[in-house]
Design a protein around this motif. Structure first.
Motif, PDB file in Angstrom:
ATOM      1  N   VAL A 425       0.852  -1.198   0.000  1.00  0.00           N
ATOM      2  CA  VAL A 425       0.000   0.000   0.000  1.00  0.00           C
ATOM      3  C   VAL A 425       0.886   1.246   0.000  1.00  0.00           C
ATOM      4  N   PRO A 426       1.512   1.546  -1.127  1.00  0.00           N
ATOM      5  CA  PRO A 426       2.331   2.761  -1.197  1.00  0.00           C
ATOM      6  C   PRO A 426       1.452   4.002  -1.173  1.00  0.00           C
ATOM      7  N   MET A 427       1.909   5.019  -0.523  1.00  0.00           N
ATOM      8  CA  MET A 427       1.204   6.295  -0.539  1.00  0.00           C
ATOM      9  C   MET A 427       2.212   7.408  -0.368  1.00  0.00           C
ATOM     10  N   GLU A 428       1.816   8.601  -0.809  1.00  0.00           N
ATOM     11  CA  GLU A 428       2.690   9.762  -0.705  1.00  0.00           C
ATOM     12  C   GLU A 428       2.183  10.689   0.386  1.00  0.00           C
ATOM     13  N   ILE A 429       3.092  11.516   0.880  1.00  0.00           N
ATOM     14  CA  ILE A 429       2.718  12.580   1.830  1.00  0.00           C
ATOM     15  C   ILE A 429       2.882  13.898   1.097  1.00  0.00           C
ATOM     16  N   PHE A 430       1.810  14.683   1.053  1.00  0.00           N
ATOM     17  CA  PHE A 430       1.821  15.921   0.274  1.00  0.00           C
ATOM     18  C   PHE A 430       2.942  16.860   0.687  1.00  0.00           C
ATOM     19  N   GLY A 431       3.284  16.875   1.967  1.00  0.00           N
ATOM     20  CA  GLY A 431       4.281  17.821   2.447  1.00  0.00           C
ATOM     21  C   GLY A 431       5.718  17.369   2.282  1.00  0.00           C
ATOM     22  N   ALA A 432       5.937  16.200   1.680  1.00  0.00           N
ATOM     23  CA  ALA A 432       7.298  15.698   1.488  1.00  0.00           C
ATOM     24  C   ALA A 432       8.082  16.619   0.555  1.00  0.00           C
ATOM     25  N   GLN A 433       9.380  16.654   0.768  1.00  0.00           N
ATOM     26  CA  GLN A 433      10.221  17.591   0.015  1.00  0.00           C
ATOM     27  C   GLN A 433      10.421  17.216  -1.443  1.00  0.00           C
ATOM     28  N   ASP A 434       9.970  16.020  -1.849  1.00  0.00           N
ATOM     29  CA  ASP A 434      10.063  15.630  -3.255  1.00  0.00           C
ATOM     30  C   ASP A 434       8.691  15.472  -3.899  1.00  0.00           C
ATOM     31  N   ASN A 435       7.651  15.988  -3.225  1.00  0.00           N
ATOM     32  CA  ASN A 435       6.297  15.866  -3.753  1.00  0.00           C
ATOM     33  C   ASN A 435       5.954  17.111  -4.579  1.00  0.00           C
ATOM     34  N   ALA A 436       5.518  16.901  -5.817  1.00  0.00           N
ATOM     35  CA  ALA A 436       5.241  18.016  -6.732  1.00  0.00           C
ATOM     36  C   ALA A 436       4.001  18.806  -6.333  1.00  0.00           C
ATOM     37  N   ARG A 437       3.290  18.360  -5.294  1.00  0.00           N
ATOM     38  CA  ARG A 437       2.140  19.106  -4.780  1.00  0.00           C
ATOM     39  C   ARG A 437       2.530  19.990  -3.599  1.00  0.00           C
ATOM     40  N   ASN A 438       3.753  19.902  -3.184  1.00  0.00           N
ATOM     41  CA  ASN A 438       4.294  20.739  -2.114  1.00  0.00           C
ATOM     42  C   ASN A 438       4.845  22.016  -2.738  1.00  0.00           C
ATOM     43  N   PHE A 439       4.200  23.145  -2.476  1.00  0.00           N
ATOM     44  CA  PHE A 439       4.583  24.396  -3.132  1.00  0.00           C
ATOM     45  C   PHE A 439       6.016  24.810  -2.824  1.00  0.00           C
ATOM     46  N   GLU A 459       1.324  19.125   5.487  1.00  0.00           N
ATOM     47  CA  GLU A 459       2.647  18.623   5.851  1.00  0.00           C
ATOM     48  C   GLU A 459       2.662  17.118   6.068  1.00  0.00           C
ATOM     49  N   TYR A 460       1.694  16.599   6.807  1.00  0.00           N
ATOM     50  CA  TYR A 460       1.652  15.164   7.090  1.00  0.00           C
ATOM     51  C   TYR A 460       0.374  14.524   6.518  1.00  0.00           C
ATOM     52  N   ALA A 461      -0.086  15.086   5.409  1.00  0.00           N
ATOM     53  CA  ALA A 461      -1.300  14.567   4.762  1.00  0.00           C
ATOM     54  C   ALA A 461      -0.945  13.422   3.825  1.00  0.00           C
ATOM     55  N   CYS A 462      -1.496  12.254   4.099  1.00  0.00           N
ATOM     56  CA  CYS A 462      -1.230  11.063   3.284  1.00  0.00           C
ATOM     57  C   CYS A 462      -2.265  10.949   2.174  1.00  0.00           C
ATOM     58  N   ASP A 463      -1.798  10.543   1.025  1.00  0.00           N
ATOM     59  CA  ASP A 463      -2.637  10.443  -0.173  1.00  0.00           C
ATOM     60  C   ASP A 463      -2.761   8.972  -0.555  1.00  0.00           C
ATOM     61  N   LEU A 464      -3.942   8.406  -0.335  1.00  0.00           N
ATOM     62  CA  LEU A 464      -4.180   6.985  -0.572  1.00  0.00           C
ATOM     63  C   LEU A 464      -5.048   6.812  -1.805  1.00  0.00           C
ATOM     64  N   ARG A 465      -4.519   6.188  -2.838  1.00  0.00           N
ATOM     65  CA  ARG A 465      -5.289   5.946  -4.055  1.00  0.00           C
ATOM     66  C   ARG A 465      -6.232   4.756  -3.848  1.00  0.00           C
ATOM     67  N   LEU A 466      -7.419   4.855  -4.433  1.00  0.00           N
ATOM     68  CA  LEU A 466      -8.408   3.777  -4.394  1.00  0.00           C
ATOM     69  C   LEU A 466      -8.830   3.470  -5.830  1.00  0.00           C
ATOM     70  N   PRO A 467      -7.988   2.763  -6.570  1.00  0.00           N
ATOM     71  CA  PRO A 467      -8.267   2.519  -7.994  1.00  0.00           C
ATOM     72  C   PRO A 467      -9.501   1.655  -8.211  1.00  0.00           C
ATOM     73  N   LEU A 468      -9.999   1.693  -9.425  1.00  0.00           N
ATOM     74  CA  LEU A 468     -11.275   1.075  -9.759  1.00  0.00           C
ATOM     75  C   LEU A 468     -11.279  -0.437  -9.579  1.00  0.00           C
ATOM     76  N   HIS A 469     -10.140  -1.077  -9.776  1.00  0.00           N
ATOM     77  CA  HIS A 469     -10.112  -2.540  -9.772  1.00  0.00           C
ATOM     78  C   HIS A 469     -10.128  -3.151  -8.366  1.00  0.00           C
ATOM     79  N   LEU A 470     -10.157  -2.331  -7.326  1.00  0.00           N
ATOM     80  CA  LEU A 470     -10.176  -2.870  -5.964  1.00  0.00           C
ATOM     81  C   LEU A 470     -11.509  -3.552  -5.655  1.00  0.00           C
ATOM     82  N   THR A 471     -11.435  -4.717  -5.030  1.00  0.00           N
ATOM     83  CA  THR A 471     -12.627  -5.368  -4.507  1.00  0.00           C
ATOM     84  C   THR A 471     -12.857  -4.903  -3.076  1.00  0.00           C
ATOM     85  N   GLU A 472     -13.997  -5.280  -2.498  1.00  0.00           N
ATOM     86  CA  GLU A 472     -14.253  -4.938  -1.096  1.00  0.00           C
ATOM     87  C   GLU A 472     -13.184  -5.535  -0.189  1.00  0.00           C
ATOM     88  N   ALA A 473     -12.792  -6.778  -0.502  1.00  0.00           N
ATOM     89  CA  ALA A 473     -11.751  -7.434   0.300  1.00  0.00           C
ATOM     90  C   ALA A 473     -10.432  -6.676   0.189  1.00  0.00           C
TER      91      ALA A 473
END
Length: 492
Positions: A425-439, A459-473
């Motif tokens: 479950v990889p996710m990014e943190i918006f406030g990271a110094q290599d994140n292109a969403r960090n101004f 700063e410590y906001a985690c971005d979790l993707r929920l792609p279409l192919h995920l099942t409930e499980a």
């Protein structure tokens, strides 16, 4: 109001109950529950925000986890077995159409293959067909298909500069464009590309533009153009934004890269009902439509449409082949020799990939909202994180979920994301110094110090993707991983 039998709700969870028309949930069934095996009905927004009675039933046989799994620090589980970053595959119809186009070699934007409805000798290209389909999808008169959403934003600004030139020339200094401090780097890049300067507006704790700061910056900067970006499908108070724009004579552009299918109080994202002169959408891989790269500019403004069609790369008389363009050939002729060709066209293969996905959008919205409801239900009860929720009045789609880590430092935050990634479950943190969403990474156009308010929210906001192919499980596995990683970092 949500009802839960036998399970204590966290403070964040209770707050979610109090909001109408959000990704809420209603529980029913036996009194004994575990967090991991509920039988519940999740209220999913559909077909307008006024309707609150529609529900999606989660069946016990699907969600029951009895006995409840037990994990320790050495367990292989929990783990997500599939790739969370896999984009949607192209429908078979699109693959076949791509092959047909490639076999002819006519992949150029204006290489028409379809016989015209009124004149078979005047062929229509796939790009024109998808422009018409996309305009119908968003409810706009005109549409220009482009190579990216970033190009759409650039052209929107450029066309506005040309149309409003007389008014803007009276304002001394560089042309300022109001936009979110929290957005993707492509937005300020498009502003710079158009020869303007970004004037950044702070976001709220819900990651949307702060309307009070928007008005404050409008007054201070004197800006007459604004780009409101709906990051991760989170709509701001569009009524408030529209009011400010009308009050100070500001031309509004919407960055809808993430907000296809979202609305504000029943009005679709990008609609001209809020005074929006142009809305920009994306078909990049991680969006609701996947063509790898691609974008659309939609508008109800005739002059903006003509200028953007020409500037995108419609030269000579090619504008006549557009199906979602103004029927004003005199205006095209008056402007075409004065308009630079930026060559930002979408090509035939991209259009062939997109067209069969448009009829699937409603089902995709429902699937995303279904999965989001499960993830929100699970994660809002965890002590180590806080879910900001949607702004009241906004209806999202839910192809991603954001939460803030509480009581954290960077070592602990990095350890958390590393543990999640190790378990699929990889996710990014918006406030990271290599994140292109960090101004703070935008050295080409750095915001002023007063944007630190926004940084505290991301700063410590985690971005979790929920792609279409995920099942409930799969969604439950993701939540198990997040919960496990939090427990592995007790100070988080």
């Amino acid at each position: 109001m949500a009802r839960l039998c036998g399970t204590k709700l966290s403070k964040d969870s209770r707050k979610l109950q109090e909001k109408a028309c959000h990704f809420g949930f209603t529980f029913s069934g036996p009194k004994k529950y575990t967090r991991l095996s509920p039988v519940f009905v999740a209220r999913v927004p559909q077909d307008g925000v006024q309707e609150q009675t529609k529900s999606v039933l989660f069946e016990e046989k699907t969600l029951a986890r009895d006995p409840m799994p037990v994990f320790d620090k050495d367990s292989e589980e929990p783990r997500l077995a599939i790739n969370i970053k896999s984009p949607c595959p192209v429908p078979e119809e699109g693959i076949q159409r791509c092959r047909e186009v490639m076999e002819t070699g006519r992949m150029f934007r204006y290489g028409g293959l379809t016989k015209g409805a009124n004149n078979e000798d005047q062929t229509v290209d796939d790009v024109s067909l998808v422009e018409k389909s996309f305009a119908d999808t968003t409810g706009h008169k005109y549409c220009v298909a482009l190579n990216s959403c970033g190009s759409a934003i650039f052209l929107s600004v450029w066309a506005t500069l040309q149309k409003e030139k007389e008014k803007l020339d009276k304002i001394p200094g560089p042309t300022k464009v109001l936009t979110n401090a929290f957005t993707f780097a492509a937005v300020p890049s498009a502003i710079v590309h158009a020869g303007c300067e970004p004037e950044y507006v702070n976001c709220t704790s819900q990651f949307v533009i702060d309307v009070e700061d928007f008005e404050k910056k409008a007054i201070e900067s004197g800006a007459k153009i604004a780009i409101v970006s709906h990051m991760r499908g989170r709509l701001c108070d569009m009524s408030g934004v529209a009011e400010v724009c009308k009050k100070y004579d500001i031309t509004l552009i919407e960055d809808c890269a993430h907000s296809l299918g979202c609305d504000w109080k029943g009005v679709r994202s990008g609609s001209s009902e809020h005074g929006t002169v142009a809305a920009c959408f994306s078909s990049q891989s991680n969006k609701l439509i996947n063509s790898g790269e691609g974008g659309f500019l939609v508008t109800d403004d005739e002059e903006i449409a003509v200028r953007c069609i020409l500037a995108a790369g419609s030269y000579e008389y090619l504008y006549k082949s557009h199906l979602a363009a103004p029927d004003n050939h005199d205006l095209f002729e008056a402007l075409k020799k004065k308009t630079p060709n930026f060559s930002l066209r979408m090509h035939q293969i991209t259009a062939a990939i997109i067209e069969p996905q448009l009829p699937l959008l409603e089902e995709r919205y429902k699937k995303h909202r279904y999965n989001y409801a499960i993830a929100e239900r699970r994660l809002c009860e965890l002590d180590g994180i806080k879910l900001p929720g949607q702004l009241e009045g906004a209806t999202g789609v839910g192809d991603s979920l954001q939460f803030n880590l509480k009581g954290r430092n960077w070592d602990e935050a990095n350890a958390f994301t590393k543990e999640c990634a190790k378990r699929g479950v990889p996710m990014e943190i918006f406030g990271a110094q290599d994140n292109a969403r960090n101004f703070k990474t935008w050295q080409f156009a750095l915001p002023p110090q007063d944007c630190e308010t926004s940084y505290k929210h991301i700063e410590y906001a985690c971005d979790l993707r929920l792609p279409l192919h995920l099942t409930e499980a799969d969604v439950h596995s993701i939540c198990d991983v997040v919960e496990f990683a939090l427990e592995e970092q007790p100070n988080v």
